[in-house]
Write a protein that holds these residues in place. Structure first.
Motif, PDB file in Angstrom:
ATOM      1  N   LEU A 126       4.141  10.702  -9.990  1.00  0.00           N
ATOM      2  CA  LEU A 126       5.203   9.941 -10.643  1.00  0.00           C
ATOM      3  C   LEU A 126       6.524  10.078  -9.894  1.00  0.00           C
ATOM      4  CD1 LEU A 126       4.103  10.878 -14.215  1.00  0.00           C
ATOM      5  CD2 LEU A 126       4.572   8.533 -13.528  1.00  0.00           C
ATOM      6  N   VAL A 127       6.830  11.284  -9.419  1.00  0.00           N
ATOM      7  CA  VAL A 127       8.036  11.478  -8.613  1.00  0.00           C
ATOM      8  C   VAL A 127       7.979  10.604  -7.370  1.00  0.00           C
ATOM      9  CG1 VAL A 127       9.354  13.133  -7.231  1.00  0.00           C
ATOM     10  CG2 VAL A 127       8.387  13.823  -9.438  1.00  0.00           C
ATOM     11  N   TRP A 128       6.817  10.568  -6.726  1.00  0.00           N
ATOM     12  CA  TRP A 128       6.650   9.773  -5.510  1.00  0.00           C
ATOM     13  C   TRP A 128       6.839   8.284  -5.798  1.00  0.00           C
ATOM     14  CZ3 TRP A 128       3.667   5.771  -3.991  1.00  0.00           C
ATOM     15  CH2 TRP A 128       3.664   5.468  -2.619  1.00  0.00           C
ATOM     16  N   MET A 129       6.378   7.809  -6.937  1.00  0.00           N
ATOM     17  CA  MET A 129       6.559   6.391  -7.280  1.00  0.00           C
ATOM     18  C   MET A 129       8.038   6.012  -7.317  1.00  0.00           C
ATOM     19  SD  MET A 129       3.787   6.007 -10.352  1.00  0.00           S
ATOM     20  CE  MET A 129       2.162   6.765 -10.155  1.00  0.00           C
ATOM     21  N   ALA A 143      14.966  11.398  -5.227  1.00  0.00           N
ATOM     22  CA  ALA A 143      14.359  12.655  -5.671  1.00  0.00           C
ATOM     23  C   ALA A 143      14.581  12.936  -7.146  1.00  0.00           C
ATOM     24  CB  ALA A 143      14.919  13.816  -4.847  1.00  0.00           C
ATOM     25  N   SER A 144      15.314  12.084  -7.851  1.00  0.00           N
ATOM     26  CA  SER A 144      15.807  12.402  -9.191  1.00  0.00           C
ATOM     27  C   SER A 144      14.716  12.719 -10.201  1.00  0.00           C
ATOM     28  CB  SER A 144      16.674  11.257  -9.712  1.00  0.00           C
ATOM     29  OG  SER A 144      15.945  10.043  -9.721  1.00  0.00           O
ATOM     30  N   ALA A 145      13.549  12.088 -10.094  1.00  0.00           N
ATOM     31  CA  ALA A 145      12.487  12.296 -11.080  1.00  0.00           C
ATOM     32  C   ALA A 145      11.842  13.673 -10.963  1.00  0.00           C
ATOM     33  CB  ALA A 145      11.431  11.210 -10.964  1.00  0.00           C
ATOM     34  N   ASN A 174      10.044  27.829 -10.711  1.00  0.00           N
ATOM     35  CA  ASN A 174       8.954  27.859  -9.735  1.00  0.00           C
ATOM     36  C   ASN A 174       8.588  26.469  -9.214  1.00  0.00           C
ATOM     37  OD1 ASN A 174       8.544  30.697  -9.984  1.00  0.00           O
ATOM     38  ND2 ASN A 174       7.418  30.363 -11.893  1.00  0.00           N
ATOM     39  N   TRP A 175       9.206  25.436  -9.772  1.00  0.00           N
ATOM     40  CA  TRP A 175       8.870  24.081  -9.344  1.00  0.00           C
ATOM     41  C   TRP A 175       9.487  23.781  -7.977  1.00  0.00           C
ATOM     42  CZ3 TRP A 175       8.494  19.471 -13.172  1.00  0.00           C
ATOM     43  CH2 TRP A 175       7.579  19.764 -14.189  1.00  0.00           C
ATOM     44  N   GLN A 176       8.698  23.160  -7.128  1.00  0.00           N
ATOM     45  CA  GLN A 176       9.168  22.705  -5.824  1.00  0.00           C
ATOM     46  C   GLN A 176       9.332  21.187  -5.867  1.00  0.00           C
ATOM     47  OE1 GLN A 176       9.537  24.471  -2.515  1.00  0.00           O
ATOM     48  NE2 GLN A 176       9.964  26.067  -4.026  1.00  0.00           N
ATOM     49  N   VAL A 177      10.458  20.716  -5.324  1.00  0.00           N
ATOM     50  CA  VAL A 177      10.713  19.280  -5.318  1.00  0.00           C
ATOM     51  C   VAL A 177      10.012  18.635  -4.130  1.00  0.00           C
ATOM     52  CG1 VAL A 177      12.937  19.632  -6.441  1.00  0.00           C
ATOM     53  CG2 VAL A 177      12.824  19.435  -3.932  1.00  0.00           C
ATOM     54  N   ILE A 178       9.799  17.326  -4.228  1.00  0.00           N
ATOM     55  CA  ILE A 178       9.263  16.537  -3.120  1.00  0.00           C
ATOM     56  C   ILE A 178      10.154  15.313  -2.927  1.00  0.00           C
ATOM     57  CG2 ILE A 178       6.908  17.300  -3.605  1.00  0.00           C
ATOM     58  CD1 ILE A 178       6.382  14.445  -4.729  1.00  0.00           C
ATOM     59  N   GLU A 215       1.552  21.624 -16.780  1.00  0.00           N
ATOM     60  CA  GLU A 215       0.184  21.324 -16.363  1.00  0.00           C
ATOM     61  C   GLU A 215       0.141  20.082 -15.483  1.00  0.00           C
ATOM     62  OE1 GLU A 215      -4.247  20.439 -18.293  1.00  0.00           O
ATOM     63  OE2 GLU A 215      -2.679  21.385 -19.504  1.00  0.00           O
ATOM     64  N   SER A 216       0.967  19.082 -15.801  1.00  0.00           N
ATOM     65  CA  SER A 216       0.996  17.871 -14.974  1.00  0.00           C
ATOM     66  C   SER A 216       1.522  18.175 -13.575  1.00  0.00           C
ATOM     67  CB  SER A 216       1.867  16.796 -15.642  1.00  0.00           C
ATOM     68  OG  SER A 216       3.250  17.124 -15.572  1.00  0.00           O
ATOM     69  N   LYS A 217       2.373  19.196 -13.473  1.00  0.00           N
ATOM     70  CA  LYS A 217       2.948  19.572 -12.181  1.00  0.00           C
ATOM     71  C   LYS A 217       1.976  20.390 -11.341  1.00  0.00           C
ATOM     72  CE  LYS A 217       6.352  20.346  -9.175  1.00  0.00           C
ATOM     73  NZ  LYS A 217       6.945  19.288  -8.324  1.00  0.00           N
ATOM     74  N   THR A 218       1.035  21.071 -11.966  1.00  0.00           N
ATOM     75  CA  THR A 218       0.166  21.989 -11.235  1.00  0.00           C
ATOM     76  C   THR A 218      -1.271  21.497 -11.077  1.00  0.00           C
ATOM     77  OG1 THR A 218      -0.271  23.176 -13.312  1.00  0.00           O
ATOM     78  CG2 THR A 218       1.518  24.004 -11.934  1.00  0.00           C
ATOM     79  N   THR A 219      -1.595  20.352 -11.677  1.00  0.00           N
ATOM     80  CA  THR A 219      -2.964  19.841 -11.637  1.00  0.00           C
ATOM     81  C   THR A 219      -3.051  18.617 -10.738  1.00  0.00           C
ATOM     82  OG1 THR A 219      -3.316  20.596 -13.914  1.00  0.00           O
ATOM     83  CG2 THR A 219      -4.915  19.035 -13.008  1.00  0.00           C
ATOM     84  N   VAL A 220      -3.917  18.677  -9.732  1.00  0.00           N
ATOM     85  CA  VAL A 220      -4.082  17.534  -8.814  1.00  0.00           C
ATOM     86  C   VAL A 220      -4.601  16.339  -9.597  1.00  0.00           C
ATOM     87  CG1 VAL A 220      -5.361  16.663  -6.816  1.00  0.00           C
ATOM     88  CG2 VAL A 220      -4.461  19.002  -6.811  1.00  0.00           C
ATOM     89  N   SER A 221      -3.988  15.206  -9.369  1.00  0.00           N
ATOM     90  CA  SER A 221      -4.348  13.995 -10.107  1.00  0.00           C
ATOM     91  C   SER A 221      -5.746  13.515  -9.731  1.00  0.00           C
ATOM     92  CB  SER A 221      -3.332  12.884  -9.816  1.00  0.00           C
ATOM     93  OG  SER A 221      -3.735  11.672 -10.405  1.00  0.00           O
ATOM     94  N   GLU A 222      -6.531  13.232 -10.761  1.00  0.00           N
ATOM     95  CA  GLU A 222      -7.844  12.626 -10.531  1.00  0.00           C
ATOM     96  C   GLU A 222      -7.731  11.117 -10.346  1.00  0.00           C
ATOM     97  OE1 GLU A 222     -10.306  13.646 -13.785  1.00  0.00           O
ATOM     98  OE2 GLU A 222     -10.411  15.791 -13.296  1.00  0.00           O
ATOM     99  N   ARG A 223      -6.600  10.556 -10.713  1.00  0.00           N
ATOM    100  CA  ARG A 223      -6.440   9.107 -10.725  1.00  0.00           C
ATOM    101  C   ARG A 223      -5.752   8.564  -9.483  1.00  0.00           C
ATOM    102  NH1 ARG A 223      -6.602   7.520 -16.242  1.00  0.00           N
ATOM    103  NH2 ARG A 223      -6.754   9.311 -17.636  1.00  0.00           N
ATOM    104  N   TRP A 224      -4.692   9.267  -9.037  1.00  0.00           N
ATOM    105  CA  TRP A 224      -3.806   8.706  -8.027  1.00  0.00           C
ATOM    106  C   TRP A 224      -3.819   9.485  -6.723  1.00  0.00           C
ATOM    107  CZ3 TRP A 224       0.383   9.383 -12.217  1.00  0.00           C
ATOM    108  CH2 TRP A 224       0.208   8.418 -13.212  1.00  0.00           C
TER     109      TRP A 224
END
Length: 541
Positions: free
Chosen positions: A178-181, A378-380, A274-278, A141-150
């Protein structure tokens, strides 16, 4: 226009790095990241000041000199964090916390943040099926839901410096934020005069490595707790010591099995397939003189145990050897430091403390996993990153408890940029120095199961949700069954006794001589003796 901005700022709960509420034109132009709260009188004050939560204060960054490894001034937006973007932030009172002081500090809960809470992180292999499933669903869910905070900045800072370009921001999911951080703290510097400077890292290869990742894990832990709606949620850890492989964790029922074709792609049976990396194309960003903008760049990869650089996971003895080093950090406070616990645990020195080009402990596990998690920027993207770092954090916690160091164990100056003990860690908001996270885990409301004192604990406190209720309901059912058996047996016995009594009464009524043996044998429950006569016959004449 003011009321539009006021409405947007007042009703967005913000918490972390590049908070949405602080990336509007007004906040950036004034340099103030002090979100407004709606107030009863309609004025709206920043940082919850009207209800005693906090105050908007000017930032005083630590300007102690860093090492000469970074020779520039003003070339990068991470220098003197976060003053390129904001000079004022909320200073929260008591146990209040957050970008706008609307939340509680780690380790506190309740409407006034006065109740202590300690989360227990447990080995991933000890979680029940229900706990694992809940964890995986929260990740997805954290991977598929646009952040309301960041949001994330997608304008290279070099463009702001050289062209006066206005910073632009993009939406991302909570997990990708979080990956971007993690990418942001390790990315190369695009120099204003052209060229790229690569010898920079605000979270690795220096004293801040362990404190930085401790805060990073806390951030994810709280986000997942909000997703599952359980304030008792705690991140699991992966104890990799002496393992021959990653076992159940690398199966489709958990974090995904690798395909057998050697490509490193995960099996189609895993939700992670199904996850795509950034943020995985650092060289491409440098060539284009741009930065990661959160665009999907391909599937997640992992081929555990197939690396030609690291053939085995670290051992128990290697961890113990690192824990015997009594100095947290040693000059020159980077990956060449000898007899540094930090450098040994990070893996740029042997467990005995001698710096090396080989990889040990933390770094060796990354290489052994052999995939997306191997590249630092990209590790995270791979969730196994967080399970691995939770165990690294537990080793850090063991060392803190063993030696009980004070803040002087961290260098006040001369470390790599961003790693001095007074430096604000990039890119966290609220602000935290490296020294802030150089304290025991209990100060942040969590602990590890193998360090918790079990004496005096009730047996059910060590059970998971399903285990506890399974034992409880099982006990109730067994109790009901036993009661039914006892009731049935007692009823049967009573019925037989009553029948025997009735039969004996019937037989006794037909006996003429009550003193006869027949009467006594027919009435075993009575077994009475007929008394002798005690009078004398009188003869009348």
């Amino acid at each position: 226009m003011f009321w539009i901005v006021f409405f947007q700022l007042s009703f967005v709960v913000c918490y972390g790095q590049f908070p949405r509420a602080c990336t509007d034109d007004l906040s950036l132009s004034t340099g103030r990241c002090c979100p407004l709260w709606p107030a009863a009188d309609g004025t709206g004050l920043p940082c919850g000041e009207a209800v005693g939560r906090g105050t908007c204060r000017q930032i005083q960054p630590d300007d102690s000199p860093h090492s000469p490894s970074y020779p520039y001034v003003g070339a990068d937006d991470r220098e003197r964090w976060p003053t390129v973007y904001w000079n004022w932030t909320c200073e929260c009172r008591d146990n209040f916390y957050g970008v706008d002081c609307s939340e509680c500090k780690y380790g506190f809960v309740g409407p006034n943040c006065t109740e202590r809470k300690v989360l227990i992180r447990r080995n991933i292999y000890d979680l029940s099926w229900w706990e694992r499933t809940r964890f995986l669903r929260a990740l997805d869910e954290s991977k598929t839901t646009v952040s309301e905070r960041w949001v994330i900045p997608v304008t290279p800072y070099v463009d702001v410096l050289t062209n006066g370009t206005k910073p632009a921001f993009a939406n991302v999911t909570t997990y990708d934020a979080l990956v971007w951080m993690h990418y942001y703290v390790v990315r190369d510097v695009l120099l204003p005069g052209g060229g790229v400077f690569k010898n920079v890292d605000f979270a690795h290869e220096g004293p801040g490595f362990l404190p930085w990742h401790r805060l990073y894990l806390l951030l994810l832990e709280r986000e997942l707790a909000k997703i599952v709606g359980d304030e008792n949620f705690a991140l699991p850890y992966w104890d990799w010591r002496d393992l021959a492989d990653c076992g159940d964790m690398c199966t489709d029922d958990f974090l995904g099995a690798s395909q057998q074709n050697g490509t490193g792609r995960l099996s189609g049976g895993s939700f992670l397939s199904n996850w795509q990396v950034i943020c995985s194309r650092s060289d491409e960003y440098n060539n284009l003189r741009t930065v990661c903008d959160g665009t999907p760049e391909g599937p997640l990869q992992r081929n555990a145990g197939k690396s030609d650089r690291v053939s085995a996971l670290p051992t128990w003895e290697e961890v113990q050897a690192a824990l015997d080093l009594d100095e947290y950090e040693a000059p020159p406070y980077d990956r060449s430091a000898n007899f540094s616990f930090r450098n040994s645990l990070e893996g740029f020195a042997s467990p005995e403390g001698i710096s090396s080009d080989a990889r040990y402990l933390h770094a060796a596990v990354h290489v052994w996993l052999n995939g997306t998690v191997t590249a630092s920027a990209a590790s995270a993207n791979d969730p196994v990153f967080f399970l691995h770092h939770a165990f690294v954090d537990s080793i850090y916690e063991l060392w803190l408890r063993k030696f009980r160091p004070n803040v002087s164990a961290l260098p006040a100056e001369g470390a790599r940029i961003g790693h001095n003990r007074g430096s604000y860690m990039v890119p966290f908001l609220p602000l935290h120095t490296t020294a802030d996270l150089f304290t025991p885990a209990a100060d942040f409301g969590y602990d590890y199961d193998f360090m918790v004192e079990t004496e005096g604990r009730a047996w059910w406190e060590d059970l998971g949700f399903l285990e506890f209720y399974g034992v409880f309901l099982g006990g109730v059912l067994i109790g009901i069954l036993l009661l039914a058996v006892v009731y049935s047996a007692s009823k049967r016995l009573c019925c037989r006794t009553a029948q025997a009594y009735r039969e004996s009464r019937s037989t006794g009524a037909q006996t003429i001589d009550p003193a006869s043996e027949t009467f006594l044998e027919a009435t075993p429950l009575l077994r009475r003796t007929v008394p002798e006569r005690r009078w004398t016959e009188v003869v009348y004449i």
